[in-house]
Write a protein that holds these residues in place. Sequence first.
Motif, PDB file in Angstrom:
ATOM      1  N   PHE A  22      42.684  35.115   3.850  1.00  0.00           N
ATOM      2  CA  PHE A  22      42.754  35.719   5.181  1.00  0.00           C
ATOM      3  C   PHE A  22      41.357  35.729   5.811  1.00  0.00           C
ATOM      4  O   PHE A  22      41.164  35.325   6.953  1.00  0.00           O
ATOM      5  N   ASP A  23      40.367  36.196   5.041  1.00  0.00           N
ATOM      6  CA  ASP A  23      38.996  36.227   5.558  1.00  0.00           C
ATOM      7  C   ASP A  23      38.493  34.830   5.886  1.00  0.00           C
ATOM      8  O   ASP A  23      37.806  34.614   6.889  1.00  0.00           O
ATOM      9  N   ASN A  24      38.827  33.867   5.047  1.00  0.00           N
ATOM     10  CA  ASN A  24      38.350  32.507   5.283  1.00  0.00           C
ATOM     11  C   ASN A  24      39.059  31.852   6.458  1.00  0.00           C
ATOM     12  O   ASN A  24      38.454  31.063   7.192  1.00  0.00           O
ATOM     13  N   ALA A  25      40.332  32.162   6.672  1.00  0.00           N
ATOM     14  CA  ALA A  25      41.033  31.652   7.859  1.00  0.00           C
ATOM     15  C   ALA A  25      40.390  32.200   9.131  1.00  0.00           C
ATOM     16  O   ALA A  25      40.197  31.470  10.113  1.00  0.00           O
ATOM     17  N   GLY A  39      42.412  21.596   3.539  1.00  0.00           N
ATOM     18  CA  GLY A  39      42.869  22.894   3.075  1.00  0.00           C
ATOM     19  C   GLY A  39      41.701  23.857   3.097  1.00  0.00           C
ATOM     20  O   GLY A  39      40.569  23.472   3.403  1.00  0.00           O
ATOM     21  N   LEU A  40      41.963  25.118   2.786  1.00  0.00           N
ATOM     22  CA  LEU A  40      40.902  26.135   2.788  1.00  0.00           C
ATOM     23  C   LEU A  40      40.457  26.455   1.367  1.00  0.00           C
ATOM     24  O   LEU A  40      41.254  26.406   0.423  1.00  0.00           O
ATOM     25  N   GLY A  41      39.186  26.812   1.229  1.00  0.00           N
ATOM     26  CA  GLY A  41      38.653  27.269  -0.043  1.00  0.00           C
ATOM     27  C   GLY A  41      37.805  28.510   0.146  1.00  0.00           C
ATOM     28  O   GLY A  41      37.101  28.641   1.146  1.00  0.00           O
ATOM     29  N   SER A  42      37.854  29.419  -0.814  1.00  0.00           N
ATOM     30  CA  SER A  42      37.013  30.626  -0.747  1.00  0.00           C
ATOM     31  C   SER A  42      35.595  30.324  -1.225  1.00  0.00           C
ATOM     32  O   SER A  42      34.648  30.977  -0.819  1.00  0.00           O
ATOM     33  N   ASP A  43      35.462  29.331  -2.112  1.00  0.00           N
ATOM     34  CA  ASP A  43      34.188  28.998  -2.747  1.00  0.00           C
ATOM     35  C   ASP A  43      33.504  30.218  -3.339  1.00  0.00           C
ATOM     36  O   ASP A  43      32.296  30.411  -3.180  1.00  0.00           O
ATOM     37  N   PRO A  51      34.685  27.968   4.933  1.00  0.00           N
ATOM     38  CA  PRO A  51      33.903  28.389   6.098  1.00  0.00           C
ATOM     39  C   PRO A  51      32.921  29.525   5.844  1.00  0.00           C
ATOM     40  O   PRO A  51      31.839  29.533   6.437  1.00  0.00           O
ATOM     41  N   ILE A  52      33.262  30.482   4.979  1.00  0.00           N
ATOM     42  CA  ILE A  52      32.312  31.569   4.712  1.00  0.00           C
ATOM     43  C   ILE A  52      31.120  31.038   3.939  1.00  0.00           C
ATOM     44  O   ILE A  52      29.956  31.270   4.301  1.00  0.00           O
ATOM     45  N   SER A  53      31.382  30.287   2.883  1.00  0.00           N
ATOM     46  CA  SER A  53      30.299  29.698   2.102  1.00  0.00           C
ATOM     47  C   SER A  53      29.423  28.779   2.951  1.00  0.00           C
ATOM     48  O   SER A  53      28.193  28.784   2.839  1.00  0.00           O
TER      49      SER A  53
END
Length: 455
Positions: A339-342, A325-329, A301-303
């Motif tokens: 945590f930030d990406n969630a 799932g989540l990724g920081s990218d 989501p941040i990327s």
Amino acid sequence: MREYAQIFQGTAFTSKSPKEVEILNDYLFCINSKGMIEKIVAPEDTVFQDLLDVYQGKENFHRLAEGQYFLPGFVDLHVHAPQWAQSGTALDIPLYDWLNTYTFPLESKFSDLAFAKNVYEDVVSTLLANGTTTALYFATVHKEASLLLAEICAEKGQRGLVGKVVMDDPEQNPTFYRDADTQTALADTEEFILAVKELAKSTKQGVYPVVTPRFIPSCTEEGLKGLGELAAKYDTYVQSHCSESDWAHSYVQERLQKNDAFALNDFGLLRDKSVMAHCNFLDEDDADLFAETGTAVAHCPISNAYFANSVIPIAHLHSKGVEIGLGSDISGGFSPSLFDNARQAVMSSRMLEDGVNPTLPAEERGVPASRITINEAFYFATAGGGESLSLPIGRLAESYAWDVQIIDTKIVSAKLPIFNEHEDVNDVFQKIMYLVRPENIREVWIQGDKVHSRS
């Protein structure tokens, strides 16, 4: 009484379902010699006191202090390990320019193993300190440096899934950074797969080779077909980027007259062990294909806020049976913290549902039923990531790996605002998810071994 390698006592949070968090209040977690959760015991269970009587005071008994909690370790489904060296820079330019001006020149430096070692040791340590116990990594085109990343994961105790990147199209990649040719790319990939499989034999938590075409624009059709055949031959994981941005999505449509999803599937690259990053522009047929093949989406989501040109309808995709799932990218996403990406996943979903153009009437402004809750974002960061990788990780449940982060809400430098000693534990969970910083993560354990601690 059964003998356990270790017993942990404390309150834990784990996903019961995508929308529901289970609270295990003052439970015992019995860990076997393989680092797996063999038994979970509630305070009212008859053996609870018996276990306390036997294990309390011993070196292998660990009780959380007041204000500390267990969370499952995070599963990061999309990390560009070499790009850690450029995190936080150049996020204000288009994706195509970002890759060619900043990223490819940086990644080309990883032919230097000393430079690669410096960056890779730091990124693995940083992710561990942020509670990430499993990471799915893109490395670079360099076979030796990519193997070095897998070795560093093994040494530091992180569960690493590592891919030697393939960029074999001479027309689409810079001369200074690409595979020598398609045959070399495929031969190097096969050698890399075999080397990581050998490394995995002596690694408790597991390291895994990943077939990794960077994305369709950087690869030849011959290369993509060959990678699909290698994935089938060795039953490996597969990762790539899929329909990330307007440019990338349109490029594939023009070149192959189909969407990314169907093109990747034709090359044998969509399978139960496949994870595709971003996927912002999947249509209904693409999503059905993902669900049918067991292909997971790494939601970054941040990327996406910087490079994807849209907000992905993550709730809709999940409702269709697509694994998420989540990724920081890193480094398209600046933060190494899930945590930030969630948090961003929740915010982006709210923006999609509510809409962002104030000149439109409220009823026309957004996409209904798009929002997710922090419970769902937690699920994506933990259990959803484990399901995406088909591994017994991401939950605090029997027969799952003891991958945990110990969260301290009372640390002086990052104290969470909990002023009522009888505060609802659901509210404590939400405060953890929204407010925790790296200094709150006191310890990280993977497969029953402590891999990070903060004094």
